[in-house]
Enzyme design. Structure first.
Site, short mmCIF file in Angstrom:
data_model
loop_
_atom_site.label_atom_id
_atom_site.label_comp_id
_atom_site.label_asym_id
_atom_site.label_seq_id
_atom_site.Cartn_x
_atom_site.Cartn_y
_atom_site.Cartn_z
CB SER A 61 95.08 -7.11 -66.03
OG SER A 61 94.79 -6.93 -67.41
CB SER A 134 92.92 -20.14 -66.04
OG SER A 134 93.22 -21.53 -66.06
CD GLU A 166 89.70 -23.16 -65.26
OE1 GLU A 166 90.27 -23.28 -66.35
OE2 GLU A 166 90.31 -22.85 -64.23
CG ASP A 178 95.14 -26.98 -63.96
OD1 ASP A 178 95.88 -27.99 -63.99
OD2 ASP A 178 94.55 -26.54 -64.95
#
Length: 388
Positions: A61, A134, A166, A178
């Site tokens: 990343s 996330s 998650e 989400d």
């Protein structure tokens, strides 16, 4: 800035992006099988992906040096940690859910036909602001894996994969809101989601036509969902449901509050009261948008914040100041958003007052000697998709 080619020597085959989300209203109702009303936003996490000829998943990343890798044959939540668990966890969760679909004998071998990938992550979703960075990462990975591994699955299914990842790989006991917002969102719309049935309806917002802007006020007060208060609030909800004799707080409504007050201790009662009244506020918000337009939902946003502050006790002084200052400066409604204990507030403001509201909040934080917040407008955006 580091990019895919700086880290990996495989050939890039595509890029996938998924948005963060703002929850307009309906906080902590999702894991209680209730109603939520989030919107995907124009802040995204993007992954650039290359195919491998072995069974390794490798991730890197822009926000951390180094490389994380895990074999598809050895996916194990116990071996996952940090931000890479959101990517590895999606692969693991697919393996848990798809053995029958893929015609394989067990979950452990469900990904036996999949090949490894090199994945490079970059994101414009602020981390720790309650905007679900996330889920954006999970959903970008989910739509990528589904396409590259030729999985014939729905977006609702991928949302459930993200929730499993998650919950069990990352260790955060979150609901499905989400991931649903990040996968199902559409421009200028929010997703009205029944977290029990998973029925979802896209509802037009009309903010632009009404000359309204949604401001996000990131307080930079950090929170961690996997520990602490979030876990305690979920336990309180489960306790309240058990004492009231129902499987879930979804099986109660505001008419049950008098009985609840006679059965529950004060803290548990207030936790339950927030969930029941918040479910009603979601329904009222959708109805109000349809009948009176977005300019009429302000009082519901305000009431939601009061409930989270006083009954659920998940606000912090910085969030309270952001909300009160926005209201005083002309916002039609404001509330904290996300899991609480930090993160961001939102304020629905007339476009003409956007700068004035922002300036008032900055001045108020400076006067209180708080860290300067980051304030920006967000717009409802499309859900996870292939970029190129």
């Amino acid at each position: 800035m580091t990019d895919f080619s700086d880290v990996f020597d495989t050939e890039m085959v595509g890029r996938w992006a998924a948005p963060g989300r703002v929850n307009l209203i309906g906080e902590h109702t999702d894991y209680n099988d209730g109603f939520v009303f989030p919107m995907a936003i124009d802040r995204t996490t993007t992954i650039t992906v290359g195919r491998r000829d072995d069974r390794l998943l490798r991730v890197a990343s822009t926000f951390e040096d180094g490389l994380h890798e895990m074999s598809l044959d050895a996916l194990d939540p116990e071996a996952m940690s940090g931000w890479s668990a959101y990517v590895f966890g999606i692969a693991w969760a697919l393996g848990q859910k798809l053995p029958e679909v893929l015609g394989l004998p067990s979950a452990a071998s469900a990904l036996s036909g999949a090949m490894g990938l090199d994945i490079f992550v970059e994101s414009s979703v602020p981390v720790g602001a309650g905007l679900s960075s996330s889920a954006a990462l999970e959903c970008a990975a989910a739509v990528c894996f589904a396409e590259l591994w030729s999985l014939d699955v729905t977006r609702q299914f991928l949302a459930s994969v993200g929730q499993l990842a998650e919950n069990d790989a990352v260790g955060a006991p979150t609901g499905i809101m989400d991931q649903s917002a990040s996968l199902l969102g559409q421009a200028d719309s929010a997703v009205f989601l029944d977290c029990r049935s998973l029925d979802a309806e896209v509802i037009g917002l009309g903010f632009g036509v009404a000359s309204l802007e949604l401001l996000v006020i990131d307080t930079h007060v950090e929170h961690a969902h996997a520990t602490g208060g979030y876990v305690e609030r979920r336990a309180s909800c489960e306790k309240g449901a058990a004492l009231m004799g129902v499987p879930s707080l979804r099986d109660l409504d505001v008419d049950d509050l008098p009985r609840a007050s006679s059965i529950l201790d004060d803290v548990t009662f207030r936790r339950v009261r927030h969930i029941l009244t918040e479910n009603q506020r979601v329904l009222d918000t959708v109805r109000t948008l349809r009948t009176n337009g977005p300019g009429a939902i302000g009082p519901l946003l305000d009431a939601s914040h009061v409930s989270m502050r006083d009954d659920f006790e998940i606000s912090v002084p910085e969030l309270d100041l952001a909300v009160a200052t926005s209201q005083d400066a002309g916002a039609i409604g404001a509330r904290m958003t996300g899991g609480g204990f930090g993160g961001a507030a939102i304020a629905l403001v007339p476009t003409a007052l956007r700068d004035a509201v922002s300036a008032a909040v900055l001045d108020a934080f400076a006067a209180a000697d708080y860290r300067e917040p980051t304030i920006f407008a967000v717009h409802a955006a499309d859900g996870a998709h292939r970029v190129d």
